[in-house]
Design a protein around this motif. Structure first.
Motif, PDB file in Angstrom:
ATOM      1  N   PHE A 137       3.493  -9.515   7.103  1.00 50.52           N
ATOM      2  CA  PHE A 137       2.767  -9.089   5.919  1.00 50.52           C
ATOM      3  C   PHE A 137       3.439  -7.908   5.218  1.00 50.52           C
ATOM      4  CE2 PHE A 137      -0.643 -10.562   8.942  1.00 50.52           C
ATOM      5  CZ  PHE A 137      -0.733 -11.827   8.382  1.00 50.52           C
ATOM      6  N   ASP A 138       4.549  -7.441   5.779  1.00 52.38           N
ATOM      7  CA  ASP A 138       5.266  -6.321   5.181  1.00 52.38           C
ATOM      8  C   ASP A 138       6.313  -6.812   4.190  1.00 52.38           C
ATOM      9  OD1 ASP A 138       3.774  -4.639   6.764  1.00 52.38           O
ATOM     10  OD2 ASP A 138       5.279  -4.562   8.361  1.00 52.38           O
ATOM     11  N   ALA A 139       6.063  -7.930   3.556  1.00 52.03           N
ATOM     12  CA  ALA A 139       7.021  -8.517   2.623  1.00 52.03           C
ATOM     13  C   ALA A 139       6.932  -7.799   1.278  1.00 52.03           C
ATOM     14  CB  ALA A 139       6.739 -10.004   2.438  1.00 52.03           C
ATOM     15  N   PRO A 140       8.047  -7.674   0.566  1.00 52.85           N
ATOM     16  CA  PRO A 140       8.029  -7.028  -0.748  1.00 52.85           C
ATOM     17  C   PRO A 140       7.011  -7.631  -1.715  1.00 52.85           C
ATOM     18  CG  PRO A 140      10.283  -7.305   0.002  1.00 52.85           C
ATOM     19  CD  PRO A 140       9.428  -8.023   0.994  1.00 52.85           C
ATOM     20  N   ILE A 141       6.787  -8.958  -1.647  1.00 52.51           N
ATOM     21  CA  ILE A 141       5.861  -9.587  -2.578  1.00 52.51           C
ATOM     22  C   ILE A 141       4.443  -9.051  -2.390  1.00 52.51           C
ATOM     23  CG2 ILE A 141       5.286 -11.528  -1.078  1.00 52.51           C
ATOM     24  CD1 ILE A 141       5.782 -11.579  -4.918  1.00 52.51           C
ATOM     25  N   GLU A 200       3.752  -5.911  -1.678  1.00 56.37           N
ATOM     26  CA  GLU A 200       3.692  -4.486  -1.985  1.00 56.37           C
ATOM     27  C   GLU A 200       4.046  -4.162  -3.423  1.00 56.37           C
ATOM     28  OE1 GLU A 200       2.514  -2.531   0.221  1.00 56.37           O
ATOM     29  OE2 GLU A 200       2.492  -3.981   1.873  1.00 56.37           O
ATOM     30  N   THR A 201       4.754  -5.039  -4.114  1.00 58.01           N
ATOM     31  CA  THR A 201       5.237  -4.735  -5.451  1.00 58.01           C
ATOM     32  C   THR A 201       4.810  -5.822  -6.429  1.00 58.01           C
ATOM     33  OG1 THR A 201       7.330  -5.871  -4.996  1.00 58.01           O
ATOM     34  CG2 THR A 201       7.246  -3.502  -4.550  1.00 58.01           C
ATOM     35  N   PRO A 202       4.779  -5.532  -7.736  1.00 59.42           N
ATOM     36  CA  PRO A 202       4.467  -6.580  -8.711  1.00 59.42           C
ATOM     37  C   PRO A 202       5.505  -7.691  -8.625  1.00 59.42           C
ATOM     38  CG  PRO A 202       4.341  -4.397  -9.717  1.00 59.42           C
ATOM     39  CD  PRO A 202       4.955  -4.203  -8.362  1.00 59.42           C
ATOM     40  N   PRO A 203       5.099  -8.924  -8.863  1.00 58.77           N
ATOM     41  CA  PRO A 203       6.056 -10.035  -8.762  1.00 58.77           C
ATOM     42  C   PRO A 203       7.141  -9.935  -9.839  1.00 58.77           C
ATOM     43  CG  PRO A 203       3.992 -10.778  -9.723  1.00 58.77           C
ATOM     44  CD  PRO A 203       3.759  -9.387  -9.253  1.00 58.77           C
ATOM     45  N   ALA A 204       8.373 -10.243  -9.427  1.00 59.41           N
ATOM     46  CA  ALA A 204       9.484 -10.252 -10.379  1.00 59.41           C
ATOM     47  C   ALA A 204       9.450 -11.540 -11.194  1.00 59.41           C
ATOM     48  CB  ALA A 204      10.812 -10.130  -9.630  1.00 59.41           C
ATOM     49  N   ARG A 205       9.844 -11.458 -12.428  1.00 65.65           N
ATOM     50  CA  ARG A 205       9.839 -12.631 -13.304  1.00 65.65           C
ATOM     51  C   ARG A 205      10.989 -13.566 -12.944  1.00 65.65           C
ATOM     52  NH1 ARG A 205      11.562 -14.306 -18.458  1.00 65.65           N
ATOM     53  NH2 ARG A 205       9.926 -15.361 -19.649  1.00 65.65           N
ATOM     54  N   GLY A 206      10.695 -14.846 -12.806  1.00 60.22           N
ATOM     55  CA  GLY A 206      11.713 -15.826 -12.484  1.00 60.22           C
ATOM     56  C   GLY A 206      11.160 -16.922 -11.598  1.00 60.22           C
ATOM     57  N   VAL A 207      12.032 -17.825 -11.183  1.00 63.65           N
ATOM     58  CA  VAL A 207      11.654 -18.963 -10.340  1.00 63.65           C
ATOM     59  C   VAL A 207      12.096 -18.690  -8.910  1.00 63.65           C
ATOM     60  CG1 VAL A 207      12.041 -21.415  -9.873  1.00 63.65           C
ATOM     61  CG2 VAL A 207      11.754 -20.612 -12.232  1.00 63.65           C
ATOM     62  N   TYR A 208      11.157 -18.830  -7.967  1.00 58.03           N
ATOM     63  CA  TYR A 208      11.460 -18.699  -6.546  1.00 58.03           C
ATOM     64  C   TYR A 208      11.950 -20.057  -6.031  1.00 58.03           C
ATOM     65  CZ  TYR A 208       8.445 -14.601  -7.146  1.00 58.03           C
ATOM     66  OH  TYR A 208       7.883 -13.429  -7.593  1.00 58.03           O
ATOM     67  N   ALA A 209      13.204 -20.121  -5.652  1.00 57.23           N
ATOM     68  CA  ALA A 209      13.757 -21.398  -5.195  1.00 57.23           C
ATOM     69  C   ALA A 209      13.169 -21.814  -3.859  1.00 57.23           C
ATOM     70  CB  ALA A 209      15.281 -21.311  -5.097  1.00 57.23           C
ATOM     71  N   ASN A 210      12.774 -20.861  -3.037  1.00 53.79           N
ATOM     72  CA  ASN A 210      12.211 -21.173  -1.724  1.00 53.79           C
ATOM     73  C   ASN A 210      11.255 -20.074  -1.318  1.00 53.79           C
ATOM     74  OD1 ASN A 210      13.871 -19.028  -0.562  1.00 53.79           O
ATOM     75  ND2 ASN A 210      15.583 -20.451  -0.783  1.00 53.79           N
ATOM     76  N   ARG A 228       8.798 -14.311  -0.578  1.00 56.20           N
ATOM     77  CA  ARG A 228       8.484 -13.189   0.317  1.00 56.20           C
ATOM     78  C   ARG A 228       9.253 -11.935  -0.080  1.00 56.20           C
ATOM     79  NH1 ARG A 228       6.526 -12.864   5.294  1.00 56.20           N
ATOM     80  NH2 ARG A 228       8.281 -11.550   5.861  1.00 56.20           N
ATOM     81  N   ASN A 229      10.518 -12.110  -0.406  1.00 59.69           N
ATOM     82  CA  ASN A 229      11.367 -10.966  -0.739  1.00 59.69           C
ATOM     83  C   ASN A 229      11.260 -10.556  -2.203  1.00 59.69           C
ATOM     84  OD1 ASN A 229      12.374 -10.816   1.896  1.00 59.69           O
ATOM     85  ND2 ASN A 229      13.999 -12.291   1.460  1.00 59.69           N
ATOM     86  N   ASN A 230      10.472 -11.320  -2.985  1.00 66.28           N
ATOM     87  CA  ASN A 230      10.288 -11.034  -4.411  1.00 66.28           C
ATOM     88  C   ASN A 230      11.631 -10.991  -5.132  1.00 66.28           C
ATOM     89  OD1 ASN A 230       8.810 -10.593  -6.722  1.00 66.28           O
ATOM     90  ND2 ASN A 230       8.616  -8.381  -6.405  1.00 66.28           N
ATOM     91  N   SER A 268     -10.558 -27.890  -4.100  1.00 62.76           N
ATOM     92  CA  SER A 268     -10.402 -27.179  -2.842  1.00 62.76           C
ATOM     93  C   SER A 268      -9.591 -25.927  -3.079  1.00 62.76           C
ATOM     94  CB  SER A 268      -9.710 -28.067  -1.796  1.00 62.76           C
ATOM     95  OG  SER A 268      -8.472 -28.518  -2.307  1.00 62.76           O
ATOM     96  N   ILE A 269      -9.608 -25.061  -2.106  1.00 62.77           N
ATOM     97  CA  ILE A 269      -8.823 -23.836  -2.130  1.00 62.77           C
ATOM     98  C   ILE A 269      -7.841 -23.907  -0.981  1.00 62.77           C
ATOM     99  CG2 ILE A 269      -8.893 -21.339  -1.873  1.00 62.77           C
ATOM    100  CD1 ILE A 269     -11.670 -21.418  -3.145  1.00 62.77           C
ATOM    101  N   TYR A 270      -6.582 -23.749  -1.297  1.00 62.91           N
ATOM    102  CA  TYR A 270      -5.528 -23.870  -0.298  1.00 62.91           C
ATOM    103  C   TYR A 270      -5.038 -22.473   0.103  1.00 62.91           C
ATOM    104  CZ  TYR A 270      -5.392 -28.711  -1.847  1.00 62.91           C
ATOM    105  OH  TYR A 270      -5.731 -29.996  -2.164  1.00 62.91           O
ATOM    106  N   SER A 271      -4.675 -22.327   1.369  1.00 64.38           N
ATOM    107  CA  SER A 271      -4.116 -21.071   1.858  1.00 64.38           C
ATOM    108  C   SER A 271      -2.614 -21.245   2.090  1.00 64.38           C
ATOM    109  CB  SER A 271      -4.794 -20.641   3.168  1.00 64.38           C
ATOM    110  OG  SER A 271      -4.550 -21.591   4.191  1.00 64.38           O
ATOM    111  N   ILE A 272      -1.877 -20.143   1.954  1.00 62.86           N
ATOM    112  CA  ILE A 272      -0.431 -20.156   2.158  1.00 62.86           C
ATOM    113  C   ILE A 272      -0.123 -19.547   3.521  1.00 62.86           C
ATOM    114  CG2 ILE A 272       1.787 -19.289   1.318  1.00 62.86           C
ATOM    115  CD1 ILE A 272       0.607 -19.233  -1.474  1.00 62.86           C
ATOM    116  N   ASP A 273       0.583 -20.295   4.333  1.00 62.92           N
ATOM    117  CA  ASP A 273       1.009 -19.799   5.638  1.00 62.92           C
ATOM    118  C   ASP A 273       2.143 -18.804   5.410  1.00 62.92           C
ATOM    119  OD1 ASP A 273       2.321 -19.457   8.143  1.00 62.92           O
ATOM    120  OD2 ASP A 273       1.523 -21.374   8.853  1.00 62.92           O
ATOM    121  N   MET A 274       1.911 -17.534   5.728  1.00 62.98           N
ATOM    122  CA  MET A 274       2.908 -16.507   5.458  1.00 62.98           C
ATOM    123  C   MET A 274       4.052 -16.512   6.469  1.00 62.98           C
ATOM    124  SD  MET A 274       2.154 -15.248   2.627  1.00 62.98           S
ATOM    125  CE  MET A 274       3.273 -13.844   2.543  1.00 62.98           C
ATOM    126  N   ASP A 275       4.013 -17.397   7.450  1.00 63.70           N
ATOM    127  CA  ASP A 275       5.161 -17.606   8.338  1.00 63.70           C
ATOM    128  C   ASP A 275       6.144 -18.588   7.720  1.00 63.70           C
ATOM    129  OD1 ASP A 275       4.452 -15.918  10.449  1.00 63.70           O
ATOM    130  OD2 ASP A 275       3.142 -17.441  11.317  1.00 63.70           O
TER     131      ASP A 275
END
Length: 361
Positions: free
Chosen positions: A243-247, A249-259, A264-266, A349-356
């Motif tokens: 849970f200590d991922a940059p995403i 702790e910080t506002p999301p960076a603009r752009g497309v997350y390829a994976n 997680r690393n924003n 439905s509401i889906y959850s994201i596995d942070m692993d």
């Protein structure tokens, strides 16, 4: 009710970090995309849902066993969402058409510890068990998987219980890694009247999983006694580090997350893209080598303020509650994604994201 287990319990010799998704070769370039015109993702939607209490129910047909090699069970809740244990999708056939948040009477850690100590602890046994809950999520939502494409009948399959836990044997003040338990139970979708009670079944099946977890750990503990051991603080730090991922702790960076790792690393790596509205759905198009193509492989997108996650080739808004990220399904009207309300007679439905792993349940 019939269940399939997609993942099975696995033994581990030492703590390991989660597997890393493959990296993309896309190079960032200047973006000309416009932000999606959507309603803001709800910030407190789960907390406002109707509440249903799940109770652990030991099947009458299942006798109390001789106990385990553990004299006592301690449980620590290291899940992303410690306020609830799941969300039950609406069932439009029988009124009461609203999503429900699922909870125990008391905290999740105390409920599970009370059950394990009442049913499976063996006074005089040589070890104390420490159970670290990483995931416990009850849901009847469908979710996209590659095998659905190969076998369309699986589209009638729904998630049931997703449980991830680590078990340590405590002996002479040492914490010995014993078992990593990771399982996903699924169930076939049925009309409500075919079931005695969805919530009753959940209580019984949770008990069966807890019995399996404790029994599996008991069978292995003695063989691990001379193996490596770790400190309690290291265990806590390892399980909270996801849970200590940059995403988070910080506002999301603009752009497309390829994976998922980029999310997680924003650090979105794709900057040359366009968001188009087609058939009232928001789709991602990537520009590369002078060509523009539709993409359903990217993990998600951010306009610099809000986050959108790719699901079935469509961008869906996500929101964060505490340490957890969620994705609501809904309907689109005039190019605007609107979260379904209680009076809308549509399955959602509401889906959850596995942070692993970044998987969606």
């Amino acid at each position: 009710m019939n269940y399939r287990s997609l993942l099975t319990p696995v033994l581990f010799l030492a703590l390991q970090t989660a597997a890393q998704p493959p990296q993309t070769n896309a190079q960032p370039t200047q973006s000309t995309a416009q932000p999606l015109q959507t309603t803001a993702p709800p910030r407190t939607s789960l907390s406002s849902l109707h509440t249903v209490t799940i109770r652990l129910r030991h099947p009458i047909s299942l006798p109390v066993g001789p106990g385990t090699c553990f004299s006592h069970f301690e449980v620590i809740d290291e899940r992303a969402d410690t306020c609830r244990i799941g969300v039950h999708k609406s069932v439009p056939d029988f009124g009461g058409n609203h999503d429900r948040q699922l909870v125990f009477d008391h905290s999740t850690a105390s409920e599970i510890a009370d059950y394990l100590n009442h049913r499976l602890a063996h006074p005089g046994a040589p070890y104390t068990a420490l159970v670290i809950l990483r995931t416990l999520w009850l849901s009847d939502a469908n979710y996209f998987r590659e095998d659905l494409v190969r076998n369309p009948i699986l589209r009638f399959e729904r998630t049931h219980i997703h449980l991830k836990a680590e078990i340590y044997a405590i002996h002479d003040g040492r914490y010995i890694p014993v078992l990593r338990f990771d399982t996903l139970q699924t169930a076939w979708k049925k009309r409500l009247y075919q079931e005695r009670s969805t919530y009753y079944e959940w209580g019984q099946n949770l008990v069966l999983l807890m019995n399996e977890l404790a029994d599996s750990a008991s069978r292995v503990a003695a063989r691990k006694e001379d193996g490596p051991w770790v400190a309690l603080e290291d265990i806590r730090q390892f399980n909270s580090s996801r849970f200590d991922a940059p995403i988070a702790e910080t506002p999301p960076a603009r752009g497309v997350y390829a994976n998922f790792e980029e999310f997680r690393n924003n650090t979105p790596s794709i900057q040359d893209f366009e968001i188009k509205t087609e058939n009232n759905e928001h789709l991602l198009y990537i520009r590369e080598s002078g060509k523009t193509y539709y993409s359903h492989d990217a993990w998600g997108y951010s306009d610099g303020k809000d986050i959108y996650v790719m699901r079935d080739g469509i961008l869906c808004p996500a929101w964060k509650e505490g340490k957890a990220f969620y994705i609501p399904s809904g309907t689109t009207t005039g190019g605007t994604l609107t979260i379904a309300r209680n009076h809308d007679y549509k399955q959602r439905s509401i889906y959850s994201i596995d942070m692993d792993t970044g998987d969606i349940y």
